[in-house]
Design a protein around this motif. Structure first.
Motif, PDB file in Angstrom:
ATOM      1  N   PHE A  12       0.833  -1.196   0.000  1.00 34.75           N
ATOM      2  CA  PHE A  12       0.000   0.000   0.000  1.00 34.75           C
ATOM      3  C   PHE A  12       0.875   1.256   0.000  1.00 34.75           C
ATOM      4  N   PRO A  13       0.543   2.245  -0.799  1.00 37.48           N
ATOM      5  CA  PRO A  13       1.229   3.537  -0.671  1.00 37.48           C
ATOM      6  C   PRO A  13       0.818   4.206   0.634  1.00 37.48           C
ATOM      7  N   ALA A  14       1.737   4.964   1.216  1.00 36.09           N
ATOM      8  CA  ALA A  14       1.468   5.538   2.536  1.00 36.09           C
ATOM      9  C   ALA A  14       2.100   6.913   2.663  1.00 36.09           C
ATOM     10  N   ILE A  15       1.639   7.630   3.661  1.00 31.46           N
ATOM     11  CA  ILE A  15       2.270   8.879   4.068  1.00 31.46           C
ATOM     12  C   ILE A  15       3.085   8.561   5.314  1.00 31.46           C
ATOM     13  N   VAL A  16       4.352   8.979   5.325  1.00 29.92           N
ATOM     14  CA  VAL A  16       5.206   8.715   6.486  1.00 29.92           C
ATOM     15  C   VAL A  16       5.638  10.051   7.085  1.00 29.92           C
ATOM     16  N   GLY A  17       6.390   9.979   8.172  1.00 29.59           N
ATOM     17  CA  GLY A  17       6.780  11.179   8.893  1.00 29.59           C
ATOM     18  C   GLY A  17       7.674  12.089   8.072  1.00 29.59           C
ATOM     19  N   LYS A  18       7.476  13.390   8.278  1.00 37.53           N
ATOM     20  CA  LYS A  18       8.324  14.348   7.579  1.00 37.53           C
ATOM     21  C   LYS A  18       9.694  14.393   8.271  1.00 37.53           C
ATOM     22  N   PRO A  19      10.680  15.006   7.652  1.00 36.38           N
ATOM     23  CA  PRO A  19      12.044  14.966   8.216  1.00 36.38           C
ATOM     24  C   PRO A  19      12.141  15.504   9.635  1.00 36.38           C
ATOM     25  N   LEU A  61      -0.841  10.449  -0.562  1.00 35.53           N
ATOM     26  CA  LEU A  61      -0.169   9.170  -0.369  1.00 35.53           C
ATOM     27  C   LEU A  61       1.154   9.172  -1.140  1.00 35.53           C
ATOM     28  N   GLY A  62       2.160   8.587  -0.522  1.00 32.49           N
ATOM     29  CA  GLY A  62       3.472   8.549  -1.162  1.00 32.49           C
ATOM     30  C   GLY A  62       4.359   9.720  -0.789  1.00 32.49           C
ATOM     31  N   THR A  63       3.903  10.536   0.171  1.00 33.13           N
ATOM     32  CA  THR A  63       4.706  11.678   0.591  1.00 33.13           C
ATOM     33  C   THR A  63       5.140  11.499   2.048  1.00 33.13           C
ATOM     34  N   ALA A  64       6.011  12.384   2.513  1.00 32.26           N
ATOM     35  CA  ALA A  64       6.506  12.345   3.891  1.00 32.26           C
ATOM     36  C   ALA A  64       6.100  13.647   4.568  1.00 32.26           C
ATOM     37  N   VAL A  65       4.875  13.683   5.062  1.00 32.35           N
ATOM     38  CA  VAL A  65       4.350  14.925   5.634  1.00 32.35           C
ATOM     39  C   VAL A  65       3.691  14.721   6.997  1.00 32.35           C
ATOM     40  N   SER A  66       3.694  13.510   7.535  1.00 31.94           N
ATOM     41  CA  SER A  66       2.973  13.281   8.797  1.00 31.94           C
ATOM     42  C   SER A  66       3.847  13.669   9.987  1.00 31.94           C
ATOM     43  N   HIS A  67       3.246  13.609  11.161  1.00 29.06           N
ATOM     44  CA  HIS A  67       3.982  13.901  12.401  1.00 29.06           C
ATOM     45  C   HIS A  67       4.698  12.665  12.921  1.00 29.06           C
ATOM     46  N   GLY A  68       4.690  11.600  12.151  1.00 32.97           N
ATOM     47  CA  GLY A  68       5.359  10.363  12.549  1.00 32.97           C
ATOM     48  C   GLY A  68       4.502   9.143  12.303  1.00 32.97           C
ATOM     49  N   CYS A  69       3.189   9.334  12.329  1.00 29.70           N
ATOM     50  CA  CYS A  69       2.306   8.195  12.051  1.00 29.70           C
ATOM     51  C   CYS A  69       2.379   7.808  10.578  1.00 29.70           C
ATOM     52  N   VAL A  70       1.846   6.645  10.287  1.00 33.58           N
ATOM     53  CA  VAL A  70       1.813   6.145   8.920  1.00 33.58           C
ATOM     54  C   VAL A  70       0.363   6.198   8.467  1.00 33.58           C
ATOM     55  N   ARG A  71       0.084   7.041   7.493  1.00 31.52           N
ATOM     56  CA  ARG A  71      -1.286   7.209   7.010  1.00 31.52           C
ATOM     57  C   ARG A  71      -1.503   6.379   5.753  1.00 31.52           C
ATOM     58  N   LEU A  72      -2.646   5.742   5.690  1.00 25.19           N
ATOM     59  CA  LEU A  72      -2.983   4.873   4.560  1.00 25.19           C
ATOM     60  C   LEU A  72      -4.343   5.272   4.005  1.00 25.19           C
ATOM     61  N   GLY A  73      -4.568   4.952   2.749  1.00 28.47           N
ATOM     62  CA  GLY A  73      -5.865   5.191   2.130  1.00 28.47           C
ATOM     63  C   GLY A  73      -6.959   4.423   2.858  1.00 28.47           C
ATOM     64  N   THR A  74      -8.173   4.872   2.687  1.00 30.64           N
ATOM     65  CA  THR A  74      -9.290   4.282   3.433  1.00 30.64           C
ATOM     66  C   THR A  74      -9.442   2.789   3.154  1.00 30.64           C
ATOM     67  N   ARG A  75      -9.355   2.412   1.897  1.00 32.65           N
ATOM     68  CA  ARG A  75      -9.520   0.989   1.576  1.00 32.65           C
ATOM     69  C   ARG A  75      -8.377   0.170   2.144  1.00 32.65           C
TER      70      ARG A  75
END
Lengths: 243, 384
Positions: A138-145, A204-218
């Motif tokens: 799954f593509p995800a959003i991960v923590g920013k630098p 999705l596919g970017t690094a912009v979260s506060h550390g959590c891993v965000r995934l699409g709803t499905r």
């Protein structure tokens, strides 16, 4: 969401950046995942100790139930000791990240899981393995630098259904990982979760979260219907099968 | 007189020798099929002429392609394609061309009269290598066992005039070194694989191919002109050597099973049948002839697991593994319960004998659906 304790944030960021190479080096190589993981279901409160001995130093108390959903605590078993395996070396939730200890096998029940999750920070993907076979990516959003997703070996503490108005809806897999930047966040202990994108921005596919891993709803719905407490979660730069 | 008799005896002897030579020149397995070569269609696990429609979290371990059509529907998440996707490009077009060639080669296989299975059901049968024909439709209800008899190059070709249909939970099981690389299904019109069918081989249909829910395919699904339809299925290409002659790289790999109780017999791993020479001529049994035999029975799947029972003669040791992990007591597990944990299971039963009979390996697979979890409600207190 608001950031708490800004002064501590700077120190924590520096600490996290300093610690990153060593942790990354300790991350498992992208080899084939094991086919199953031994788990222990806690039927009562326990004390985690430094060695398989009732007289060994105490690390912490481990509650029989998780704080958010009150479901039973399930921990990955790393090793066993004693003539009748009466001691279990388990991975523990919380800080310091990835720590472990020994608990008595009394008031526990053995279990196992074929599931394993790897978060590949480099490719910003979540890889799901079933009995060692890669079954989903799954593509995800991960923590920013500045607020990176912590690297290491963790596990799912509990899975939650979130209200549609809450951040990260509709589901969250709360992990044993804690942010290396935030000691506290939104009233929680800076806990890292895999959750949805409800009421949150970012592609999705970017690094912009506060550390959590965000995934699409499905994707998070697929995970939440399969992944239960105790499932190992490995966070590193790469993952087996990563593009 | 005596000269005449000698001449007559000599002529009879010559005729006898000639007959023997002629008989020796005729292969015992007259049903042996000519090689089919998929060429550039080999990397494709699904190839269609018109379009591919998927519903649900199907997994394709291999390439996905369509040509001359362009439609590929339902292949975003949660479906996964572990391979390249070719939508009406040159690769897919060439693969379709090679598929047509392979289809025609399969269609042209000579089917011996004894191998005409028209009007019969493939279920609960065990077939050896060769070409088998159906002048009209073919039906599989239950388990079809394809026995390579120890020949890793054994080829099975099914030449079906019209449709191929499998019933729910039907299965194709390969034993004794049979490889899905060498199993070809030529379907004259359309193929329909029923729910939870465990299918093996290269399915080549002139028109459409429809897979019901939870179908597993170890092989390929290749439609020349029509659409391919998938619903929450898992399809994987086997590892096959390239070249004009199919050479499997999974000797001894077995089949895929459904949930019903089945028997896999007889078995032999890389060995010729006792009493048979390499040229196919019978050799009289001697005192040293191996006499060991084994039958593996797989019971019906339950919540507890899948029971496996081994019976036979001169069995010295039985080893059962599930996904590479030993099940049951080491060495003497005649009755084993393979736990039905969620996910895919590949069960390998290895039987050693007390006499010179070569060890036999039985393989079957089954799948246990993953239970659906329902997380409890809780607060969102994460770092976001």
């Amino acid at each position: 969401m608001t950031v708490r304790s800004p002064g501590a944030v700077a120190l924590a960021v520096a600490g996290a950046l300093f610690a990153t190479p060593a942790v990354a080096a300790a991350a498992p190589a992208p080899t084939a995942a094991p086919t199953s993981q031994a788990l222990v279901v806690m039927l009562g409160d326990h004390t985690a100790r430094r060695a398989p001995d009732a007289e060994a130093g105490r690390i912490e108390a481990v509650a029989a139930r998780r704080p958010l959903t009150r479901t039973r605590t399930v921990l990955p078993v790393l090793d066993r000791a004693g003539r009748h395996d009466e001691w279990l070396h388990v991975r523990l939730p919380g800080r310091p990240n990835g720590h472990s200890g020994w608990i008595s096998a009394n008031r526990t029940r053995a279990a196992s899981t074929p599931w394993r999750i790897r978060v590949a920070l480099g490719s910003r993907r979540v890889l799901v393995f079933d009995q060692g076979r890669l079954v989903r990516r799954f593509p995800a959003i991960v923590g920013k630098p500045s607020t990176p997703t912590p690297r290491g070996s963790f596990f799912v503490e509990e899975s939650l259904r979130l209200r549609s108005s809450e951040s990260g809806a509709p589901f969250a897999l709360a992990t044993s990982a804690r942010s290396n930047v935030f000691q506290e966040f939104e009233g929680g202990p800076g806990q890292i979760a895999l959750h949805g994108t409800g009421n949150l921005s970012g592609a999705l596919g970017t690094a912009v979260s506060h550390g959590c891993v965000r995934l699409g709803t499905r994707a998070i719905a697929w995970l939440a219907s399969r992944i239960g407490p105790g499932v190992p979660v490995t966070i590193g730069e790469a993952g087996a099968g990563a593009a | 007189m005596s000269n005449h008799l000698d001449f007559t005896r000599g002529r009879v002897a010559l005729i006898g020798i000639a007959v023997c030579l002629v008989l020796a020149a005729i292969p015992i397995g007259v049903a042996q099929a000519a090689p089919v070569n998929l060429a550039t269609a080999q990397p494709f696990v699904v190839l269609s002429g018109a379009g591919v429609t998927n519903t649900g979290p199907s997994v394709l371990n291999g390439d996905l392609g369509v040509s001359p059509g362009t439609s590929l529907t339902g292949f975003g998440l949660p479906a996964v394609v572990n391979g390249a996707t070719h939508a009406n490009d040159a690769v897919a077009a060439q693969a379709q061309s090679d598929l047509t060639t392979a289809y025609n080669v399969a269609a042209g296989q000579p089917v011996p009269p004894g191998n005409d299975l028209t009007g019969t059901n493939l279920g609960n049968r065990s077939l050896t290598a060769g070409a088998y024909g159906f002048s009209t439709s073919a039906q599989l209800t239950g388990q079809l066992t394809l026995d390579a008899q120890g020949d890793p190059n054994a080829q099975f070709v099914f030449v079906i005039g019209t449709t191929l249909t499998t019933a729910t939970a039907s299965s194709v099981v390969l034993i004794n070194g049979a490889s899905p690389c060498n199993v070809y299904w030529k379907v004259g019109s359309s193929a329909t694989l029923g729910t939870s069918t465990a299918f093996e081989g290269n399915l080549m249909a002139l028109e459409t191919i429809s897979l019901g829910s939870s179908v597993t395919v170890l092989g390929r699904v290749l439609a020349r002109n029509g659409e391919v339809t998938l619903i929450n299925d898992v399809l994987s290409t086997p590892q096959c050597a390239t070249g004009s002659t199919p050479t499997p790289t999974e000797p001894g790999s077995g089949g895929t099973g459904g949930s019903g109780g089945t028997t896999v017999t007889p078995a032999g791993s890389g060995t010729k049948s006792p009493g048979t020479t390499g040229k196919g001529t019978k050799k009289p049994p001697t005192a040293k002839t191996p006499t060991g035999s084994a039958t593996v029975t797989r019971g019906p799947k339950s919540a507890a697991g899948v029971p496996v029972t081994v019976r036979g003669k001169r069995i010295r040791k039985v080893t059962v593994t599930d996904n590479g992990k030993r099940v049951g007591a080491p060495g003497s597990a005649r009755n084993v319960l393979v736990p039905a944990t969620p996910g895919f299971h590949t069960v390998v039963v290895r039987v050693n004998f007390t006499d010179s009979t070569k060890a036999k390996t039985f393989t079957f697979r089954f799948r246990v659906p993953v239970p659906v979890l329902q997380p409890r409600p809780g607060p969102s207190q994460f770092t976001g």
